[in-house]
Design an enzyme around this catalytic site. Sequence first.
Site, PDB file in Angstrom:
ATOM      1  N   SER A 128       5.298   7.825  10.124  1.00  0.00           N
ATOM      2  CA  SER A 128       5.445   8.579  11.370  1.00  0.00           C
ATOM      3  C   SER A 128       5.448   7.644  12.574  1.00  0.00           C
ATOM      4  O   SER A 128       4.865   6.554  12.540  1.00  0.00           O
ATOM      5  CB  SER A 128       4.295   9.573  11.506  1.00  0.00           C
ATOM      6  OG  SER A 128       3.075   8.872  11.591  1.00  0.00           O
ATOM      7  N   THR A 129       6.057   8.100  13.644  1.00  0.00           N
ATOM      8  CA  THR A 129       6.071   7.309  14.871  1.00  0.00           C
ATOM      9  C   THR A 129       4.644   7.138  15.383  1.00  0.00           C
ATOM     10  O   THR A 129       4.277   6.067  15.882  1.00  0.00           O
ATOM     11  CB  THR A 129       6.971   8.000  15.919  1.00  0.00           C
ATOM     12  OG1 THR A 129       8.317   8.005  15.396  1.00  0.00           O
ATOM     13  CG2 THR A 129       6.966   7.267  17.253  1.00  0.00           C
ATOM     14  N   GLU A 174      10.306  15.873  14.844  1.00  0.00           N
ATOM     15  CA  GLU A 174      10.597  15.712  13.417  1.00  0.00           C
ATOM     16  C   GLU A 174       9.756  16.718  12.620  1.00  0.00           C
ATOM     17  O   GLU A 174       8.524  16.650  12.644  1.00  0.00           O
ATOM     18  CB  GLU A 174      10.273  14.283  12.970  1.00  0.00           C
ATOM     19  CG  GLU A 174      10.662  14.037  11.527  1.00  0.00           C
ATOM     20  CD  GLU A 174      10.435  12.589  11.089  1.00  0.00           C
ATOM     21  OE1 GLU A 174       9.323  12.082  11.253  1.00  0.00           O
ATOM     22  OE2 GLU A 174      11.391  11.989  10.573  1.00  0.00           O
ATOM     23  N   LYS A 196       0.851  -1.195   0.000  1.00  0.00           N
ATOM     24  CA  LYS A 196       0.000   0.000   0.000  1.00  0.00           C
ATOM     25  C   LYS A 196       0.886   1.244   0.000  1.00  0.00           C
ATOM     26  O   LYS A 196       1.511   1.578   0.997  1.00  0.00           O
ATOM     27  CB  LYS A 196      -0.921   0.054   1.228  1.00  0.00           C
ATOM     28  CG  LYS A 196      -1.981   1.140   1.033  1.00  0.00           C
ATOM     29  CD  LYS A 196      -2.500   1.763   2.292  1.00  0.00           C
ATOM     30  CE  LYS A 196      -1.753   2.939   2.806  1.00  0.00           C
ATOM     31  NZ  LYS A 196      -1.775   4.165   1.981  1.00  0.00           N
ATOM     32  N   GLU A 255       9.898   1.429  10.468  1.00  0.00           N
ATOM     33  CA  GLU A 255      10.917   2.456  10.164  1.00  0.00           C
ATOM     34  C   GLU A 255      10.225   3.790  10.372  1.00  0.00           C
ATOM     35  O   GLU A 255       9.392   4.196   9.563  1.00  0.00           O
ATOM     36  CB  GLU A 255      11.408   2.332   8.721  1.00  0.00           C
ATOM     37  CG  GLU A 255      12.088   1.020   8.386  1.00  0.00           C
ATOM     38  CD  GLU A 255      13.400   0.817   9.101  1.00  0.00           C
ATOM     39  OE1 GLU A 255      13.862   1.734   9.813  1.00  0.00           O
ATOM     40  OE2 GLU A 255      13.964  -0.286   8.985  1.00  0.00           O
ATOM     41  N   CYS A 300      13.887  10.731   6.680  1.00  0.00           N
ATOM     42  CA  CYS A 300      13.940  10.367   8.101  1.00  0.00           C
ATOM     43  C   CYS A 300      15.365  10.412   8.639  1.00  0.00           C
ATOM     44  O   CYS A 300      15.564  10.481   9.839  1.00  0.00           O
ATOM     45  CB  CYS A 300      13.304   9.005   8.326  1.00  0.00           C
ATOM     46  SG  CYS A 300      13.892   7.748   7.209  1.00  0.00           S
TER      47      CYS A 300
END
Length: 459
Positions: free
Chosen positions: A213-214, A358, A159, A234, A266
């Site tokens: 994203s985290t 970030e 996806k 990741e 990242c």
Amino acid sequence: MTDPHEHELRVLNPATEEVVATVPAASEEDVAAAVARAARAQRAWAALAPADRARLLRRFADVVEAHTEELAWLEVREAGHTLGNARWEAGNARDLLLYAAGGAERLLGSQIPAPGGWNVTFQEPLGVIGVIAPWNFPMPIAAWGSFPALAAGNAVVLKPAETTPLTALRLAELALEAGLPEHVFQAVPGYGATAGRALVDHPDIAKIVFTGSTRTGREVMERCARLVKPVTLELGGKSPNIVFADADLEAALDPFSFLDNSGQDCCARTRILVHEPVFEAAREFLAGALADVVVGDPADEKTRMGPLISRQQLDRVRSYVPDDAPALRGTAPDGPGFWFPPTVLTGERPDGPAATEEIFGPVAVLLPFTDEQDAVRLANGTPYGLSGSIWTRDVGRALRVSQAVQAGNLSVNSHSSVRYWTPFGGFKQSGLGRELGPHALTAFTRTKNVFISTEGPAQ
Ligand code: NDP
């Protein structure tokens, strides 16, 4: 981003805001159907002789190579990448196919001494892998999750991000053209809240590889936990660039250490930590370097930095950079497109949001440090631990600091991060598991242990 209840994805050129393509958005039912097809195809794929699987993947690499320009231009149009970067990205997908193909015949088990028989282990494919890719490097990240999985005998349902589905769709078509069996590698473009979740929740998806994203990664992990489903994550980064006074300042302060891909990387070195004796020299150098960066049309070969991916991302980046914030600034075009100038914030607190969160844009913070200990303390002062650079001519210090910085991917006197033949992944909230490198295929297998008795009939 668009409304997740819509039935199509509108792909915008981020440099012009023009619609490049519309693509049907996969529903939960579409995802389930893709998984069912993949599960059937996977059995035959895994049963192929490893050499035949490898041969097909090498053919896939040849087809990707033949379509480098087409794939690169798709990336320019849907993601605003500079043409030079986009060509490299298509090459990276090709190279990883060749590297992973070599692994198909080297999926080694072991033989472990055991009394009364032979004990052997096998690395078996997991089944169908769900890969959820982001928009910042649509083609390479799709490849990193998918190709080693295919080489290990799995099928993949990929996806892509809703903003950048085009290269994923084309890669899946090229796989068929290369002769890979139908449904072994499928792309299902769609929204995270529908197609992404459907993939994560599907009981026949044996593993999820997620990059993004985290925050979303945490949700993916929680949902996987309900099914005890393995996951590779990741996630974000806020990587330090530690510059000691004895460093080659020009190389260390290369602005593309945080401006590459407009900072949507990242591994971007967005915390520039500079030893006090050279702090003023660093500030002066960066001011000049930012002014020299050519920002503009990514299709122009002279351009070094393109736009951000979307209006949403532009708003997010702006929220960290008030107009009156003390900063060194480059320039960016006006008019349509999601433009933001190269920026180095100079008045931030080390523990403030701009220095620890970030931002994912062409924005770094410049912070001084007093000594080695202070540098390490600052470098480790975020919840992230993905990447970082250490610049010094003192080998002992380079080794000590490399050991002390909590990050998965460090470089000394270099800003490089990701090579397809070395392991990549984060510490702390930057992720879980590793991609790429010599063990990439093993991450898509499970170990089976078989003991074979050598006992004969009782005498
Ligand atoms: P997300 O993490 O939300 O998106 C990454 C991928 O996950 C996309 O394919 C997305 O689909 C999908 N997704 C979203 N929600 C879910 C869900 N609930 N279940 C399964 N899949 C889901 O990132 P954003 O695009 O929202 O970017 C926000 C921020 O994340 C950026 O500013 C940046 O800081 C960080 N980021 C980090 C990346 C990295 O490489 N580490 C890459 C991208 C972003 P969809 O596209 O439809 O949302």
